[in-house]
Design an enzyme around this catalytic site. Structure first.
Site, PDB file in Angstrom:
ATOM      1  N   LYS A 202      40.115  38.597  42.102  1.00 58.53           N
ATOM      2  CA  LYS A 202      40.328  39.890  42.362  1.00 58.53           C
ATOM      3  C   LYS A 202      39.827  40.184  43.627  1.00 58.53           C
ATOM      4  O   LYS A 202      40.631  41.128  44.387  1.00 58.53           O
ATOM      5  CB  LYS A 202      39.717  40.654  41.189  1.00 58.53           C
ATOM      6  CG  LYS A 202      39.861  42.236  41.298  1.00 58.53           C
ATOM      7  CD  LYS A 202      41.323  42.457  41.127  1.00 58.53           C
ATOM      8  CE  LYS A 202      41.372  44.080  41.478  1.00 58.53           C
ATOM      9  NZ  LYS A 202      41.039  44.828  40.538  1.00 58.53           N
ATOM     10  N   CYS A 256      39.741  49.972  44.850  1.00 59.31           N
ATOM     11  CA  CYS A 256      39.862  48.637  44.832  1.00 59.31           C
ATOM     12  C   CYS A 256      39.646  47.972  46.277  1.00 59.31           C
ATOM     13  O   CYS A 256      38.917  47.569  46.846  1.00 59.31           O
ATOM     14  CB  CYS A 256      41.032  47.917  44.259  1.00 59.31           C
ATOM     15  SG  CYS A 256      40.973  48.332  42.227  1.00 59.31           S
TER      16      CYS A 256
END
Length: 398
Positions: A202, A256
């Protein structure tokens, strides 16, 4: 099939996940520390803007399959979906993960699956396990895994189902059990690995995006210096069959892409050269944008003998959402206001803000001397700017 799921954290990932699972037949006990959030959800309403989410939540609550609370409850599966910000100096902060883990420790039992969905530094899933051990839990009978979310705001309800998922367990059996759970509602492929690789995957995805955006942002700065239209340049360059330059902006925001690369930089140190440089370029682009707006405002004042009114069009970190986390547009607008520039704050996706009076976009466009497009919201497309000075950081005029 295990039927009861406790979802800890009812924000931009936790609530959509809870609502989706509730509509797929799971009994969901949602947990959040904000009382107003819990009350809103139990009324069948939502506290964030996301297409289709309201329909999912309303149906889930009305069916009795989704209930929100301030405290966890016993369940078969626990999903931790809490924020993972950073401290000053870009040091990862996993305090919310630790707190959530401690909160569920009184409720986990043998055979439970415990999933960390929060985007986290490498080793955080192991921290979940060690925290449970410190709370007196025998983790040998639990299945602890990491499965990072991979969704795009604005398309979350669709992408929760359609996107491939990565599952990495502390043990192979934990991976297998967790994969089986996600396969009950994910149409994309559910890929197996170990916990550390899942965590790094990720971070890698978001660092890749950040690096490519940094290239586009650096191009935009150079094109401004060379008096070249960066949007035309990128369009021409992208006609090459193996070139795909992304679009520049006023920086990079969101929880993010603007955050996760620092997790790698913090752990990787001097070996994370490109990732660190990309983060610095994207941060610099925001400061560069502020200086460009200030120069335009001061030029207007010198030429007209009065302070310029600047319409900051958009506060969210990306188009057509209400998410302000790490938003360069919000930072730019606040900085201008704090430095006593006349600012009109425009954000069609929110009703109010603690720092600004939110002004309607058509009103701001009419009143402003300088119109600054920070976010390419759909409401701004085709907006007539008359003879105003326009600064377009997001390419909405192209």
């Amino acid at each position: 099939m295990n039927k009861k799921v406790c979802v800890v954290g009812l924000g931009y990932i936790g609530l959509p996940t809870a609502a989706l699972l509730a509509n797929r037949g799971y009994e969901i006990h949602g947990v959040d520390v904000v009382e107003s959030t819990v009350e809103t959800i139990n009324e069948g309403n939502i506290h964030i803007v996301e297409p289709d989410l309201d329909t999912f939540v309303r149906a889930a609550v009305n069916s009795g399959m989704l209930k929100a609370s301030l405290q966890p409850d016993y369940a078969d599966i626990f999903i931790i979906a809490v924020p993972t910000p950073f401290h000053d100096g870009f040091v990862p902060n996993v305090d919310y993960v630790v707190s959530a883990t401690k909160a569920i420790s009184s409720y986990v039992k043998d055979g439970n699956i415990v999933i960390l969905e929060s985007t986290s530094p490498v080793g955080t899933t192991e921290l979940v396990e060690s925290t449970l051990k410190e709370e007196g839990i025998d983790t040998s009978s639990l299945f602890i895994s990491h499965c990072p979310e991979r969704v795009l705001p604005g398309y979350i309800m669709r992408e929760l189902v359609e996107n491939d998922r990565i599952v990495g367990g502390i043990t192979e059996e934990a991976t297998k059990k967790t994969v089986e759970f996600y396969q009950t509602f994910v149409q994309g492929e559910v890929l197996s690995t170990d916990a550390r690789t899942a965590e790094m995957a990720k971070l890698t995805e978001n660092s890749f995006r950040d690096t490519n955006i940094a290239f586009a942002n650096e191009l935009s700065i150079l094109c401004d210096k060379f008096n070249i239209d960066v949007w035309e340049l990128i369009s021409l360059a992208n006609r090459h069959p193996r070139v795909n330059v992304l679009q520049p902006g006023a920086g990079v925001g969101g929880h993010c892409i603007a955050v996760d690369p620092w997790f790698i930089v913090h752990a990787g140190g001097d070996d994370a050269k490109i990732i660190k440089t990309a983060r610095e370029i994207n941060t610099y682009k925001t400061e560069w944008s502020i200086e460009k707006i200030k120069n335009a405002a001061l030029t207007f004042e010198n030429e007209n003998g009065k302070k310029a009114t600047v319409a900051c069009m958009g506060l969210a970190f990306k188009p057509d959402i209400d998410d302000l986390r790490e938003s360069p547009a919000l930072y730019i607008t606040k900085t201008l206001k704090d430095e006593n520039f006349n600012v009109l704050a425009v954000e069609p996706n929110i009703k109010d803000h603690d720092d600004f009076e939110i002004v309607a976009y058509d009103e701001a466009s009419e009143k402003a001397d300088i119109i600054v497009y920070l976010v390419a919201h759909k409401e701004f497309k085709g907006l007539k700017n008359l003879d105003k000075k326009v600064i377009d950081f997001c390419g909405i005029l192209k």
